[in-house]
Scaffold this motif. Structure first.
Motif, short mmCIF file in Angstrom:
data_model
loop_
_atom_site.label_atom_id
_atom_site.label_comp_id
_atom_site.label_asym_id
_atom_site.label_seq_id
_atom_site.Cartn_x
_atom_site.Cartn_y
_atom_site.Cartn_z
N GLN A 83 0.82 -1.21 0.00
CA GLN A 83 0.00 0.00 0.00
C GLN A 83 0.85 1.26 0.00
OE1 GLN A 83 -2.11 -1.00 3.53
NE2 GLN A 83 -3.80 -2.00 2.48
N GLY A 84 2.17 1.10 0.01
CA GLY A 84 3.05 2.24 -0.06
C GLY A 84 3.29 2.93 1.27
N VAL A 85 3.01 2.27 2.39
CA VAL A 85 3.24 2.86 3.72
C VAL A 85 4.63 2.45 4.20
CG1 VAL A 85 2.44 2.98 6.10
CG2 VAL A 85 0.78 2.74 4.25
N PRO A 86 5.54 3.41 4.40
CA PRO A 86 6.90 3.07 4.87
C PRO A 86 6.86 2.37 6.22
CG PRO A 86 6.79 5.35 4.10
CD PRO A 86 5.38 4.85 4.17
N VAL A 87 7.90 1.58 6.48
CA VAL A 87 7.91 0.79 7.70
C VAL A 87 7.89 1.68 8.94
CG1 VAL A 87 10.43 0.60 7.84
CG2 VAL A 87 8.99 -1.20 8.83
N ALA A 88 8.57 2.84 8.90
CA ALA A 88 8.60 3.72 10.08
C ALA A 88 7.20 4.25 10.40
CB ALA A 88 9.57 4.88 9.86
N ALA A 89 6.48 4.70 9.36
CA ALA A 89 5.13 5.23 9.58
C ALA A 89 4.19 4.12 10.04
CB ALA A 89 4.60 5.86 8.30
N PHE A 90 4.37 2.94 9.49
CA PHE A 90 3.54 1.79 9.85
C PHE A 90 3.77 1.40 11.32
CE2 PHE A 90 2.29 -2.44 10.28
CZ PHE A 90 3.36 -3.32 10.24
N ALA A 132 7.74 -9.81 19.34
CA ALA A 132 7.82 -10.90 18.35
C ALA A 132 7.01 -10.57 17.11
CB ALA A 132 7.33 -12.20 18.98
N LEU A 133 5.84 -9.97 17.30
CA LEU A 133 5.00 -9.61 16.15
C LEU A 133 5.65 -8.52 15.31
CD1 LEU A 133 1.41 -9.59 17.74
CD2 LEU A 133 2.60 -11.44 16.57
N VAL A 134 6.26 -7.54 15.98
CA VAL A 134 6.94 -6.46 15.24
C VAL A 134 8.06 -7.02 14.37
CG1 VAL A 134 8.47 -4.48 15.51
CG2 VAL A 134 6.32 -4.56 16.76
N HIS A 135 8.84 -7.96 14.92
CA HIS A 135 9.92 -8.56 14.13
C HIS A 135 9.36 -9.22 12.86
CE1 HIS A 135 12.75 -8.91 17.87
NE2 HIS A 135 12.72 -7.70 17.35
N ARG A 136 8.27 -9.94 13.00
CA ARG A 136 7.67 -10.60 11.84
C ARG A 136 7.11 -9.57 10.85
NH1 ARG A 136 6.91 -16.16 11.38
NH2 ARG A 136 8.33 -17.14 12.87
N MET A 137 6.46 -8.52 11.36
CA MET A 137 5.88 -7.50 10.49
C MET A 137 6.96 -6.77 9.69
SD MET A 137 2.68 -5.86 12.63
CE MET A 137 3.56 -5.58 14.15
N VAL A 138 8.04 -6.40 10.39
CA VAL A 138 9.12 -5.67 9.71
C VAL A 138 9.77 -6.54 8.65
CG1 VAL A 138 11.39 -4.64 10.05
CG2 VAL A 138 9.54 -4.11 11.64
N HIS A 139 10.02 -7.80 8.99
CA HIS A 139 10.62 -8.71 8.01
C HIS A 139 9.74 -8.86 6.77
CE1 HIS A 139 12.87 -12.08 6.38
NE2 HIS A 139 11.74 -12.76 6.29
N ALA A 140 8.43 -9.08 7.00
CA ALA A 140 7.51 -9.26 5.87
C ALA A 140 7.41 -7.97 5.05
CB ALA A 140 6.13 -9.68 6.38
N HIS A 141 7.42 -6.83 5.73
CA HIS A 141 7.36 -5.54 5.04
C HIS A 141 8.57 -5.36 4.12
CE1 HIS A 141 7.49 -1.17 4.44
NE2 HIS A 141 6.22 -1.13 4.81
N ARG A 142 9.75 -5.68 4.63
CA ARG A 142 10.97 -5.51 3.83
C ARG A 142 11.01 -6.48 2.66
NH1 ARG A 142 14.97 -4.62 9.05
NH2 ARG A 142 14.56 -2.38 9.27
N VAL A 143 10.58 -7.71 2.88
CA VAL A 143 10.54 -8.69 1.79
C VAL A 143 9.59 -8.21 0.70
CG1 VAL A 143 9.81 -11.01 1.15
CG2 VAL A 143 11.20 -10.67 3.20
N ALA A 144 8.40 -7.74 1.09
CA ALA A 144 7.43 -7.26 0.10
C ALA A 144 7.94 -6.02 -0.63
CB ALA A 144 6.10 -6.95 0.79
N GLU A 145 8.61 -5.14 0.10
CA GLU A 145 9.18 -3.94 -0.53
C GLU A 145 10.21 -4.31 -1.59
OE1 GLU A 145 10.81 -1.40 2.51
OE2 GLU A 145 9.34 0.15 2.08
N LEU A 146 11.09 -5.27 -1.26
CA LEU A 146 12.12 -5.68 -2.20
C LEU A 146 11.51 -6.36 -3.41
CD1 LEU A 146 14.81 -7.05 0.30
CD2 LEU A 146 14.95 -4.97 -1.10
N GLU A 147 10.51 -7.20 -3.18
CA GLU A 147 9.86 -7.88 -4.30
C GLU A 147 9.19 -6.87 -5.22
OE1 GLU A 147 8.74 -12.11 -2.10
OE2 GLU A 147 7.20 -10.55 -2.39
N THR A 148 8.53 -5.88 -4.62
CA THR A 148 7.84 -4.86 -5.41
C THR A 148 8.82 -4.00 -6.19
OG1 THR A 148 6.05 -4.81 -3.80
CG2 THR A 148 6.20 -2.96 -5.31
N ALA A 149 9.91 -3.62 -5.51
CA ALA A 149 10.89 -2.75 -6.15
C ALA A 149 11.57 -3.43 -7.33
CB ALA A 149 11.93 -2.32 -5.13
N ARG A 150 11.64 -4.77 -7.31
CA ARG A 150 12.33 -5.49 -8.37
C ARG A 150 11.46 -5.65 -9.61
NH1 ARG A 150 14.69 -8.77 -4.11
NH2 ARG A 150 12.93 -10.20 -4.28
#
Length: 376
Positions: A83-90, A132-150
């Motif tokens: 949705q285009g929401v940066p991890v910091a804002a999220f 624990a939830l934040v770690h999972r959310m941040v990891h998934a956010h970064r993976v999705a960002e990288l996939e989208t950017a590619r």
């Protein structure tokens, strides 16, 4: 879920999380802290907040977050990235909601006499789970960002956002800068639902779809026939890609008006013109309601029934039988209610022969809509 005997903190969390007012306040805290989260539809934030609170409850009961809770956190992180929401804002929104909920639980617990030791232990357990939830959310956010950017799609979607915001940009394939396209807007923010609608919108001709400002938007050469059922979509008349920005802004306004009226499915922007204009001027609607419906009491269910009937009567061109069919009542009931509303307000309905009948009818329609919305 039944809390363990003596676990008053868990019992308190179960009770408070079931309270819609507590969920509403938690959602507001998240949206207030992050402008980008606030730009998303409120129901989107509410859906994820409710899922995370339920996950925390399950984790407290089971001694830690299980696979389903962690998967829900991953979905949230992935959705926000797409949705285009940066991890910091999220994370700002997430932490603000968590902090509000914890403050509420501690304050209520002290008021109810829950021992401080139980409160401290409960807050500590919540912190362990949310970490624990934040770690999972941040990891998934970064993976999705990288996939989208590619993908080339992200570049194309960025161009769609620029076109809809009126920024000068080269028109990408499959669009043609000289051709005309319908601008379609929606409040759909769930990526899975958006993908299904995108396939439907582009099934009959070239088009470009994507999440813009957190919601599905599209430029399509043709509208599908039959139109897709389900969520409300507003389609503007065809325009060249360089001219769609004003129609996008107008479509967003029409979308809000149509949603307030409970509409669904694909709707023409022109068909929502009156609803859009009246929705944008609530003060005028209040003045009209005060002037034309002075004898009605918002707290009286019968008066609300009268207003709903007359509004349906106006929507059906002042015809008794179609109004009765729409309301599932007898035609004589419609006649009685129309007559009774006129008696209570002291104002006759506009007559067809009246030179100002169109304006008077529109004013009454506007007044009734505003009055009913305020009375609910």
């Amino acid at each position: 879920m039944e809390p363990r005997e003596g676990d008053r903190f868990l019992r308190l969390l179960i009770e408070r999380s079931a309270d819609p007012a507590v969920l509403d306040a938690t959602v507001r805290a998240a949206r207030t802290r992050s402008d980008l989260v606030a730009a998303l539809p409120e129901e989107e934030t509410r859906r994820h907040t409710a899922a995370l609170v339920e996950g925390v409850l399950a984790a407290l009961e089971e001694g830690g977050p299980g696979p389903e809770v962690l998967a829900a956190a991953e979905r949230l992180g992935s959705d926000r990235a797409r949705q285009g929401v940066p991890v910091a804002a999220f994370l700002d929104g997430f932490q603000a909601g968590r902090a509000h909920l914890v403050r509420t639980l501690v304050a209520d617990g002290r008021r109810l006499g829950v021992p401080d030791s139980q409160l401290l232990d409960g807050v500590g357990r919540i912190d362990e789970i949310t970490t624990a939830l934040v770690h999972r959310m941040v990891h998934a956010h970064r993976v999705a960002e990288l996939e989208t950017a590619r993908t080339a799609r992200e570049s194309t979607l960025q161009t769609l956002r620029q076109l809809l915001h009126g920024e000068p940009v080269a028109v990408p394939a499959p669009l043609d800068a000289r051709a005309a396209y319908h601008c379609v807007v929606s409040d759909v923010s769930d990526p899975a639902v958006a993908a299904r609608l995108e396939a439907r919108l582009t099934s009959v001709g070239p088009g470009l779809c994507g999440l813009v400002d957190g919601r599905l938007a599209a430029l399509v050469a043709r509208l599908p026939d039959p139109p897709p059922a389900g969520p409300l979509l507003v389609a503007a008349p065809p325009a060249r890609p360089g001219d769609v920005a004003p129609l996008y802004a107008l479509g967003r306004r029409a979308l809000r008006a149509g949603a307030a009226a409970g509409l669904t499915g694909l709707r023409d922007l022109a068909d929502l013109a009156l609803a859009t204009v009246t929705d944008a001027e609530p003060e005028l609607g209040g003045l009209l309601a005060a002037a034309l419906l002075r004898g009605l009491d918002p707290g009286d269910p019968f008066h609300r029934e009268l207003a709903e009937t007359v509004l349906a009567y106006l929507d059906h061109g002042g015809r008794i039988e179609p109004t009765a069919a729409a309301l599932h009542v007898h035609g004589n009931t419609v006649k009685y209610r129309v007559r009774r509303l006129q008696e209570l307000t002291g104002r006759p309905l506009p007559a067809p022969a009246d030179g100002a009948a169109v304006a008077r009818t529109a004013h009454l329609w506007w007044a009734l809509r505003h009055w009913l919305a305020a009375a609910r």
